[in-house]
Design a protein around this motif. Sequence first.
Motif, PDB file in Angstrom:
ATOM      1  N   LEU A 171     -27.136  21.051 -27.789  1.00  0.00           N
ATOM      2  CA  LEU A 171     -27.332  19.601 -27.736  1.00  0.00           C
ATOM      3  C   LEU A 171     -26.239  18.885 -28.502  1.00  0.00           C
ATOM      4  O   LEU A 171     -25.795  19.358 -29.557  1.00  0.00           O
ATOM      5  CB  LEU A 171     -28.688  19.234 -28.334  1.00  0.00           C
ATOM      6  CG  LEU A 171     -29.913  19.797 -27.617  1.00  0.00           C
ATOM      7  CD1 LEU A 171     -31.156  19.542 -28.446  1.00  0.00           C
ATOM      8  CD2 LEU A 171     -30.049  19.183 -26.237  1.00  0.00           C
TER       9      LEU A 171
ATOM     10  N   THR B 231     -21.653  19.224 -30.324  1.00  0.00           N
ATOM     11  CA  THR B 231     -22.685  20.021 -29.676  1.00  0.00           C
ATOM     12  C   THR B 231     -23.020  21.214 -30.576  1.00  0.00           C
ATOM     13  O   THR B 231     -22.122  21.926 -31.033  1.00  0.00           O
ATOM     14  CB  THR B 231     -22.209  20.497 -28.295  1.00  0.00           C
ATOM     15  OG1 THR B 231     -21.956  19.332 -27.496  1.00  0.00           O
ATOM     16  CG2 THR B 231     -23.248  21.364 -27.617  1.00  0.00           C
TER      17      THR B 231
ATOM     18  N   ALA C 177     -25.176  16.488 -31.038  1.00  0.00           N
ATOM     19  CA  ALA C 177     -25.770  15.901 -32.241  1.00  0.00           C
ATOM     20  C   ALA C 177     -25.003  14.642 -32.632  1.00  0.00           C
ATOM     21  O   ALA C 177     -24.418  14.556 -33.716  1.00  0.00           O
ATOM     22  CB  ALA C 177     -25.785  16.917 -33.374  1.00  0.00           C
ATOM     23  N   ASP C 178     -24.994  13.668 -31.732  1.00  0.00           N
ATOM     24  CA  ASP C 178     -24.318  12.405 -32.021  1.00  0.00           C
ATOM     25  C   ASP C 178     -24.946  11.785 -33.266  1.00  0.00           C
ATOM     26  O   ASP C 178     -26.166  11.871 -33.465  1.00  0.00           O
ATOM     27  CB  ASP C 178     -24.455  11.467 -30.819  1.00  0.00           C
ATOM     28  CG  ASP C 178     -23.336  10.446 -30.733  1.00  0.00           C
ATOM     29  OD1 ASP C 178     -22.384  10.519 -31.532  1.00  0.00           O
ATOM     30  OD2 ASP C 178     -23.416   9.573 -29.849  1.00  0.00           O
TER      31      ASP C 178
ATOM     32  N   ASN D  76     -21.130  16.469 -35.944  1.00  0.00           N
ATOM     33  CA  ASN D  76     -21.330  15.405 -34.977  1.00  0.00           C
ATOM     34  C   ASN D  76     -20.801  15.897 -33.624  1.00  0.00           C
ATOM     35  O   ASN D  76     -20.013  15.237 -32.966  1.00  0.00           O
ATOM     36  CB  ASN D  76     -20.563  14.170 -35.464  1.00  0.00           C
ATOM     37  CG  ASN D  76     -20.861  12.926 -34.669  1.00  0.00           C
ATOM     38  OD1 ASN D  76     -21.943  12.745 -34.165  1.00  0.00           O
ATOM     39  ND2 ASN D  76     -19.878  12.071 -34.561  1.00  0.00           N
TER      40      ASN D  76
ATOM     41  N   SER E  32     -33.860  16.318 -27.849  1.00  0.00           N
ATOM     42  CA  SER E  32     -32.693  15.535 -27.439  1.00  0.00           C
ATOM     43  C   SER E  32     -31.734  15.303 -28.590  1.00  0.00           C
ATOM     44  O   SER E  32     -32.083  15.445 -29.757  1.00  0.00           O
ATOM     45  CB  SER E  32     -33.139  14.181 -26.878  1.00  0.00           C
ATOM     46  OG  SER E  32     -33.735  13.390 -27.884  1.00  0.00           O
ATOM     47  N   GLY E  33     -30.540  14.900 -28.209  1.00  0.00           N
ATOM     48  CA  GLY E  33     -29.587  14.365 -29.156  1.00  0.00           C
ATOM     49  C   GLY E  33     -29.847  12.877 -29.316  1.00  0.00           C
ATOM     50  O   GLY E  33     -30.561  12.269 -28.506  1.00  0.00           O
ATOM     51  N   CYS E  34     -29.266  12.295 -30.318  1.00  0.00           N
ATOM     52  CA  CYS E  34     -29.510  10.897 -30.675  1.00  0.00           C
ATOM     53  C   CYS E  34     -29.235   9.935 -29.522  1.00  0.00           C
ATOM     54  O   CYS E  34     -29.960   8.961 -29.332  1.00  0.00           O
ATOM     55  CB  CYS E  34     -28.650  10.555 -31.881  1.00  0.00           C
ATOM     56  SG  CYS E  34     -28.803   8.873 -32.447  1.00  0.00           S
TER      57      CYS E  34
ATOM     58  N   LEU F 155     -30.529  15.316 -34.202  1.00  0.00           N
ATOM     59  CA  LEU F 155     -31.261  15.811 -33.047  1.00  0.00           C
ATOM     60  C   LEU F 155     -32.699  15.317 -33.188  1.00  0.00           C
ATOM     61  O   LEU F 155     -33.144  15.005 -34.299  1.00  0.00           O
ATOM     62  CB  LEU F 155     -31.249  17.341 -32.993  1.00  0.00           C
ATOM     63  CG  LEU F 155     -29.882  18.014 -32.905  1.00  0.00           C
ATOM     64  CD1 LEU F 155     -30.033  19.521 -33.021  1.00  0.00           C
ATOM     65  CD2 LEU F 155     -29.181  17.624 -31.608  1.00  0.00           C
TER      66      LEU F 155
ATOM     67  N   ASP G 275     -28.853  10.856 -26.183  1.00  0.00           N
ATOM     68  CA  ASP G 275     -29.180  11.407 -24.865  1.00  0.00           C
ATOM     69  C   ASP G 275     -30.038  10.430 -24.069  1.00  0.00           C
ATOM     70  O   ASP G 275     -30.814   9.649 -24.631  1.00  0.00           O
ATOM     71  CB  ASP G 275     -29.929  12.736 -24.987  1.00  0.00           C
ATOM     72  CG  ASP G 275     -29.044  13.885 -25.383  1.00  0.00           C
ATOM     73  OD1 ASP G 275     -27.814  13.708 -25.442  1.00  0.00           O
ATOM     74  OD2 ASP G 275     -29.583  14.973 -25.664  1.00  0.00           O
TER      75      ASP G 275
ATOM     76  N   THR H 165     -27.922  17.240 -38.828  1.00  0.00           N
ATOM     77  CA  THR H 165     -26.987  18.348 -38.616  1.00  0.00           C
ATOM     78  C   THR H 165     -25.743  18.104 -39.475  1.00  0.00           C
ATOM     79  O   THR H 165     -25.530  17.006 -39.969  1.00  0.00           O
ATOM     80  CB  THR H 165     -26.567  18.464 -37.133  1.00  0.00           C
ATOM     81  OG1 THR H 165     -25.825  17.299 -36.766  1.00  0.00           O
ATOM     82  CG2 THR H 165     -27.775  18.629 -36.230  1.00  0.00           C
TER      83      THR H 165
END
Length: 156
Positions: free
Chosen positions: A10, A57, A12-13, A55, A94-96, A17, A98, A52
């Motif tokens: 995912l 995947t 991880a913007d 920043n 999800s990521g932030c 997450l 997504d 995470t």
Amino acid sequence: MPVRRYQFDLFADYFQLYLEDERADIDRSIDWNDEVINRMFAAGEGFVMIGTVRNMTVPLTIEILDSEPATDFETWDHVAECHLAVVSDRLVISGCTDYLPDAPRVAVEPGDYRVRLSYGDLNTLSEDGLEGDDHYRVQVWRAPPAAPRILKQRPL
């Protein structure tokens, strides 16, 4: 032993997450203050935000268990637990940033759950912070509500 195990990669913007009840209406503007950053997660009504160190995947493993797992803290840098109430029958991962309708889902029964978050190889980042072997595991099992706690604190 996991009843079900799922592997995701995912994005991880914003170093985040999400694990959330499909019906949760969460405010994604949680203040990532020093306390939240140090414990590496935020939790609220129907959601857990997982911090995470990259920043980018990152790999995330989700394990749905039938009981509390054995401790294996020696293989992890940081371990924390929190409560998650699920009213729907699905967890969204999800990521932030997504698009939630396309995010993966995991079936669970409605109810109260304990969530154990394990963070590994956090100190393996490249100098620019873009590459690394960091990895994350979420273990979920039925349990009554309980306060969040840190079981193993990463060095700060």
